[in-house]
Structure formats: structure tokens, C-alpha cells
Write an enzyme that holds these catalytic residues in place. Structure first.
Site, mmCIF file in Angstrom:
data_model
loop_
_atom_site.group_PDB
_atom_site.id
_atom_site.type_symbol
_atom_site.label_atom_id
_atom_site.label_comp_id
_atom_site.label_asym_id
_atom_site.label_seq_id
_atom_site.Cartn_x
_atom_site.Cartn_y
_atom_site.Cartn_z
ATOM 1 C CG ASP A 120 -1.881 -1.513 1.310
ATOM 2 O OD1 ASP A 120 -2.449 -1.572 -0.244
ATOM 3 O OD2 ASP A 120 -1.539 -1.574 2.948
ATOM 4 C CD GLN A 178 1.934 -8.666 -2.464
ATOM 5 O OE1 GLN A 178 2.275 -9.249 -2.766
ATOM 6 N NE2 GLN A 178 0.255 -8.393 -1.926
HETATM 7 P P1 IMP Z 1 -1.959 -12.439 2.457
HETATM 8 O O1 IMP Z 1 -1.224 -11.863 1.349
HETATM 9 O O2 IMP Z 1 -3.619 -12.951 1.289
HETATM 10 O O3 IMP Z 1 -1.122 -14.144 2.193
HETATM 11 O O4 IMP Z 1 -1.800 -12.013 3.736
HETATM 12 C C1 IMP Z 1 -0.575 -11.765 4.275
HETATM 13 C C2 IMP Z 1 -0.661 -10.680 4.986
HETATM 14 O O5 IMP Z 1 0.107 -9.911 3.624
HETATM 15 C C3 IMP Z 1 -1.612 -10.189 5.820
HETATM 16 O O6 IMP Z 1 -1.371 -8.782 6.730
HETATM 17 C C4 IMP Z 1 -2.342 -9.125 4.414
HETATM 18 O O7 IMP Z 1 -2.797 -7.822 5.069
HETATM 19 C C5 IMP Z 1 -1.258 -8.549 3.732
HETATM 20 N N1 IMP Z 1 -1.144 -8.772 2.522
HETATM 21 C C6 IMP Z 1 -0.970 -8.665 1.619
HETATM 22 N N2 IMP Z 1 -1.950 -8.259 0.543
HETATM 23 C C7 IMP Z 1 -1.446 -7.021 0.804
HETATM 24 C C8 IMP Z 1 -1.040 -6.241 -0.167
HETATM 25 O O8 IMP Z 1 -1.763 -5.252 -1.413
HETATM 26 N N3 IMP Z 1 -1.320 -4.515 0.741
HETATM 27 C C9 IMP Z 1 -1.203 -5.015 1.891
HETATM 28 N N4 IMP Z 1 -0.924 -5.846 2.536
HETATM 29 C C10 IMP Z 1 -1.323 -7.203 1.716
#
Ligand code: IMP
Length: 423
Positions: free
Chosen positions: A16, A222
Site C-alpha cells: 500500500d 505487497q
Molecule cells: P496474504 O497475502 O493474503 O496471505 O496476507 C498476508 C499478509 O500480507 C497480511 O498481513 C495481509 O494484510 C498482507 N497483504 C497482502 N497483500 C497485501 C497488499 O496488497 N497490501 C498490503 N498488505 C497486503
């Protein structure tokens, strides 16, 4: 004609950071834009003529007519969701056929991965986006995953593939999957057929572009602190989010990249759980976060969750610049700090030089802050460095001296052109 640079854009914190705005800006100089990791957990948003587009799996380059976009082999792709995203783009008049391609080597995120994740989250509480990313990459690492090239158009054959996969997943017993297989298989086949020739490996093509005209733009998702290797493990995503993941996720010679652009927001945010040393008090968080009425306020683009907000963390900046080999910094959302006075930057942690490996140690570090006088003047929409108040310039030069990198791009507002480019 001179060769265009081949670039990687990465997030330096917890995602973000405003990568999409920078990718959108740089797409003008690009031939092909590639997402190389992650999947629908991302929410890349760009405001074009007052309309906000949120892209989850499609590269941001799609918003520029004629640019080629690729979903690379390193991604974990939810095919039915991808089709929804493409249909929504079509409704907005954005044509993608013939210029968007999906690697057949990418792994599939199945509906069941999302079910498994819901179940696992009850125990581990990472605070994931529940898009099935972790379980899909776990299957990939266990070598039981299903890739796009494995999809069979015959429902019986596909049913068999999914059934075999299900047998290999012990957890599967617990989540009553039987009823949903046929429906899921149908959706998967429909999505596969809808994409048709767009499912095509483009790594040789990208390699060729990188060597000849240049203009390869790798769009990270990410951020560094969510990297599986270098982030705040286990509070991370399941892919390699750093610049190192780009060549691997696309399948090209890593030496072809000319520049790494690290994107940092002018303050820090994170969604989900895990350490966040510079998290601010609730009152400051509310100012930084905004109310949620604007698309650019700090609420998750994918989940709508309020983001945790805090001061700029210089220790993490330095670490992330090193890990990614950052050449230039893009500093976004500087305008959001306009009414905050004083503004703080954590320049070091007490008794700790670098980012510790252990998340519990990082949780307990004590940041040492320097206060900066605010500029108490709206800078939204500024297009040249001369328009920035002296105190804003001082803030930027402190970030430069901490990181040892020049800030080349400064985001000054939500619009796609609200950006200062320092050549
Ligand atoms: P996952 O990628 O859904 O497995 O989430 C793992 C961690 O990464 C969590 O803390 C999510 O909130 C964070 N996360 C995943 N994708 C994003 C993104 O695009 N922006 C910010 N945080 C993310």
C-alpha cells in the site's frame, strides 16, 4: 531511438505504498508491464480522470491503451476472479484482448484454498486478505499444486485432477469439499476458455524486448516487509515481494534490469497483524488514515480494513533499500502530511542497528524519533519541486540522507498526474 530502461518497482514497507501510481506514471516509458508474484491479495489503485480503478491481478499497465501486460509464472492466480476483473475493465471501455497474457506456469488459487485459509486463520491469525494466497503457494512448495497449464477443458478430466489434489491435502477432510467440486470445476473451465489464447508464456518475448527496445516494467505487489524471506515472518505474504523476485517470477535474465525503484509512502501503514515499530497513537492514526470517504484514505483496497498507521521508519527504509538494491526512491502521499506538525521520522532503534530477524524482537524495539516542523500548507497537486515548502523539502532530504538514495518521484495527490518527477 535510445533504449528504454528496464525497471522494477517494489514496495519498501508493508504494501500500500502507492506502487500503482508510480507504475502508471512509468508505463509511458514501457513496452510491457508484468506482475511477477502474489495474486488477488493485491489492490493496486489508480485514479484516472476522477475515476478510481482498483486492479487485483491485472497489471496496472492495462490502463494505458496498447501496452502489453503479463501475469507472470511467479503469480498465484484466481482464474474466475481474473475474468471478473477483465469484464469490469471491458465495461469501462478498456480493451485487453491481444495485449494481456497469462503464464501457463502460474499456479491456480482454487476456491478451496480460500476455505482452507479461513480455517487456518482461526489458529494463526496473520490477518491475511483471505484470497487463498498462502495455501496456494504452500501447495506449490509441496509440489502438489495445480498450474494453469494443467487445466483440462473436459469437466470429467478436470474433476479427476482436482479430486487427486484433494486427496493429497490432509486438511481437506476438515472442510467438507465434496459438494463444491463440480461447480468450481465449471467456473475454472469457463474462465480458462474465456481467456483462450491469452494463456501464453511470454518470458522469451519479454527477454527479447528487454534486450532490444527496452521498456520492461516489473510491477511488484505487497512490499519488502511482507516478503516471505525478508519480511516480518510469519506475518508476511507467501511470495518473494522484493526486486529479487522479479527476474524469477517473469523468467528473464536478472542482469537485464537497469533500475530498481523503491516506493515508500511519506508515512508508514500496515494491514493485518505483526510488528510495526512506529505505529502512532490513535489520534495521529486517525489523521493519517482519513475517514474512509475518499478512495485514497488508508483503508484496504482489497478487504476494506482500516490500515494501521504510523510514522516514517528510517531503519526499515535503509534495510529495504539494501535488500532490493534500490536506485531511486518514489515518495508518495506527501500531501497527506500537510497539516501535521510536528512530523516524526524514526531515524534509529535504541540498541539495535538493523531490522532484527525475529518478529518478537522487532515488536519490542524502541524507535528514536526526530521531529520535523510541518509545512502547514496544502501541497496537493504540486507538479514541481519549486511548489513545495522548505520544510517539505527538508523532510525529503532527510529521507535521502537516511537511505543514501535520491528521491526521484514525489506523489502529491490522488490524481494520476499529481506527481513531481526530478530528472
Ligand atoms: P496474504 O497475502 O493474503 O496471505 O496476507 C498476508 C499478509 O500480507 C497480511 O498481513 C495481509 O494484510 C498482507 N497483504 C497482502 N497483500 C497485501 C497488499 O496488497 N497490501 C498490503 N498488505 C497486503
Amino acid at each position: 531511438m535510445s533504449k528504454k530502461p528496464n525497471r522494477i518497482v517494489v514496495g519498501l514497507f508493508w504494501g500500500d505504498e502507492g506502487k500503482a501510481k508510480i507504475v502508471d506514471f512509468l508505463t509511458k516509458d514501457a513496452e510491457v508491464v508484468i506482475r511477477y508474484q502474489g495474486g488477488a491479495n493485491a489492490g493496486h489503485s489508480v485514479e484516472v480522470d476522477g475515476k478510481r480503478f482498483i486492479l487485483h491481478q491485472v497489471p496496472t499497465g492495462i490502463l494505458h491503451p496498447g501496452k502489453i501486460c503479463v501475469l507472470g509464472a511467479g503469480m498465484a492466480i484466481d482464474l474466475p476472479e481474473l475474468v471478473e476483473e477483465l469484464k469490469n475493465l471491458e465495461k469501462c471501455g478498456i480493451e485487453w484482448r491481444g495485449r494481456l497474457f497469462v503464464s501457463p506456469r502460474a499456479h491456480l488459487v482454487l476456491r478451496f484454498h480460500k476455505d482452507i485459509e479461513k480455517f487456518q486463520e482461526k489458529d494463526v491469525n496473520i490477518g491475511t486478505t483471505l484470497r487463498g494466497i498462502g495455501p496456494a503457494y504452500a501447495d506449490k512448495a509441496r509440489r502438489i499444486g495445480i498450474r494453469i497449464c494443467d487445466v483440462e477443458q473436459n469437466p470429467m478430466a478436470m474433476h479427476l485432477i482436482v479430486g487427486k489434489w484433494a486427496e493429497k491435502c490432509n486438511l481437506y477432510e476438515l472442510i467438507k469439499y465434496e459438494g463444491g467440486i463440480s461447480e468450481m470445476v465449471d467456473k475454472l473451465i469457463n474462465a480458462f476458455c474465456f481467456l483462450g489464447d491469452s494463456i501464453s508464456e511470454k518470458s522469451a518475448f519479454i527477454d527479447e524486448i528487454a534486450r532490444t527496445s527496452g521498456g520492461v516494467l516489473a510491477e511488484g505487489a505487497q512490499g519488502t516487509m511482507l516478503s516471505l524471506n525478508w519480511g516480518t515472518y510469519p506475518f508476511v505474504t507467501s511470495s518473494e515481494t522484493t526486486a529479487g523476485g522479479a527476474a524469477e517470477g517473469i523468467g528473464i535474465d536478472l542482469r537485464l534490469f537497469d533500475e530498481v525503484i523503491g516506493v515508500a509512502k511519506a508515512f508508514c501503514t500496515r494491514v493485518g497483524n505483526g510488528p510495526f515499530p512506529t505505529e502512532a497513537d490513535e489520534q495521529t492514526q486517525q489523521i493519517l488514515r482519513g475517514t474512509g470517504e475518499h478512495g485514497y484514505d488508508e483503508f484496504g483496497s482489497t478487504t476494506g480494513r482500516p490500515r494501521r498507521c504510523g510514522w516514517f521508519d528510517g531503519v526499515i527504509l535503509k534495510y529495504a533499500c539494501r535488500i532490493n538494491g534500490v536506485d531511486w526512491i518514489a515518495l508518495t502521499k506527501l500531501d497527506v502530511l500537510s497539516e501535521i506538525d510536528p512530523i516524526k521520522i524514526a531515524t534509529k532503534y535504541k540498541d539495535c542497528e538493523d531490522v532484527p530477524a525475529s518478529s518478537s524482537k522487532l515488536n519490542n524495539v524502541i524507535p528514536e524519533y526526530e521531529d520535523f516542523p510541518g509545512w502547514n500548507k496544502q501541497i496537493c497537486g504540486a507538479r514541481s519541486i519549486e511548489e513545495l515548502p522548505e520544510n517539505a523539502k527538508r523532510y525529503i532530504s532527510t529521507i535521502e540522507s537516511i537511505s543514501g538514495r535520491k528521491v526521484k518521484y514525489i506523489g502529491t495527490g490522488p490524481g494520476r498526474d499529481d506527481i513531481i518527477c526530478l530528472e
